[in-house]
Write an enzyme that holds these catalytic residues in place. Sequence first.
Site, PDB file in Angstrom:
ATOM      1  N   HIS A  39     102.662-106.713 132.284  1.00 28.51           N
ATOM      2  CA  HIS A  39     103.245-106.840 130.923  1.00 28.51           C
ATOM      3  C   HIS A  39     102.511-107.334 129.807  1.00 28.51           C
ATOM      4  CE1 HIS A  39     107.157-107.189 133.460  1.00 28.51           C
ATOM      5  NE2 HIS A  39     106.188-107.962 134.286  1.00 28.51           N
ATOM      6  N   SER A  56      87.341 -96.383 107.390  1.00 25.81           N
ATOM      7  CA  SER A  56      88.292 -96.523 106.497  1.00 25.81           C
ATOM      8  C   SER A  56      87.907 -96.138 105.093  1.00 25.81           C
ATOM      9  CB  SER A  56      88.721 -97.998 106.231  1.00 25.81           C
ATOM     10  OG  SER A  56      89.832 -98.194 105.337  1.00 25.81           O
ATOM     11  N   LYS A  95      85.797-101.488 107.981  1.00 25.22           N
ATOM     12  CA  LYS A  95      86.500-100.930 109.232  1.00 25.22           C
ATOM     13  C   LYS A  95      85.681-100.123 110.221  1.00 25.22           C
ATOM     14  CE  LYS A  95      90.152-101.322 110.290  1.00 25.22           C
ATOM     15  NZ  LYS A  95      91.235-100.650 110.084  1.00 25.22           N
ATOM     16  N   GLU A 101      93.124 -93.036 119.770  1.00 28.10           N
ATOM     17  CA  GLU A 101      94.319 -93.017 119.220  1.00 28.10           C
ATOM     18  C   GLU A 101      94.818 -91.702 119.141  1.00 28.10           C
ATOM     19  OE1 GLU A 101      94.011 -96.671 116.062  1.00 28.10           O
ATOM     20  OE2 GLU A 101      93.413 -94.722 115.481  1.00 28.10           O
TER      21      GLU A 101
END
Length: 398
Positions: free
Chosen positions: A141, A254, A260, A267
């Site tokens: 979980h 970024s 970043k 992804e």
Amino acid sequence: MNLWSGRVGGELAPEVWDFLHADDAELLPYDLQATLLHAQRLHAAGILDDAEFADVTERLASIEEVDEADEDVHSSIERQLGDVGRKIHAGRSRNDQVAAAFRLYVGDACAEADVALVRFAHAVLDRAAEEATTAMPGYTHLQRAQPVTLGHHLLAWVEMLERDRVRFAFAAGQAAPSPLGSGALAGSTLPIPAPPNQLRNSIDAVADRDFALDYLYAAAVLFTHLSRIGEEIVLWTTSEFGFARLPEHAATGSSLMPQKLNPDVAELARGKAGTAIGRLTGLLATVKSLALAYDRDLQEDKPPVFAARKDVGGAFGALTVLVDGLAFDRERMAAASADPLLRATDAAEALVAGGMPFRDAHEQIAGQVRAGTFEAPPAGNRLGDVTKAVAAAKERWS
């Protein structure tokens, strides 16, 4: 060039031609291979003499591209064969021709996927060997559950990949039989010898696309697995987890925020799962309720397979680089796995080993946790020898 102009007078309307034109140039090497096999059969039957067969063989070896002016790859090959091309279509139809080429394509795509699977699995196994004893929390979980090792966790990835390998092997086996000799749907009266491993039923041979569905299913399940791997890399490389750092040669930045470093490879591998599932469901919908034998709807079978093959190769290439370059923070993982509550199950099992019923033991330890009086027992080895498990996995993938 089109292969049916004897029946249709004049030229097709440009809009119709554009709609019907097949973008199937990727089949070229496979259609060349299938055409050579058919030429050998025609030669054996005496339909092509020695000189014609030699001409076909030489010309097929010289064909390197498809002309966009031709309707499809099949008509392009026949045109480029010159005069002998007018004899090459005896005893076959585009229906069994495309099925033969497409089966060869899918078999090759499965073999390519297997090579990429092996390379990626070895990259994961190398990291698992390095981190065989690296402590980390295991999760259910997405909550810390019990202590494990990073090596054991990475072996879970490999288990998924092993099942993917079996699925691609199955798809390759389904693509292996030959539809040549089926003609449009009912074979041929010409005395052409049957190819090895010929499909039993000519109607099914030209209509079947299960092998393509099997490949797309294997790709869809693969990408669901890669999406889980990608998600874990995304989580582990966040500041909140801090279990790993991204390699700069496999990450992006970024356009606005200078600090970043983004896990774009993980992804995108995660995101492509939806596309892979869509390709499978799309082809399932295409063949649903499709009357036997061949229908032009089946022209839609190739784009999803072409795209899936590209994505499988691309994802594995990038993810292999990413996994090779991940830097794991062993101290951060060790601190996370040192939470005494992660050994609450061990405490309950210690009571069971002493003779207490498990439900009573569970309630007793849960009460201690609620009251804040729980004391963790000494850590035990629940997982066996992870180093041996990694070595066994490497043997299976050798």
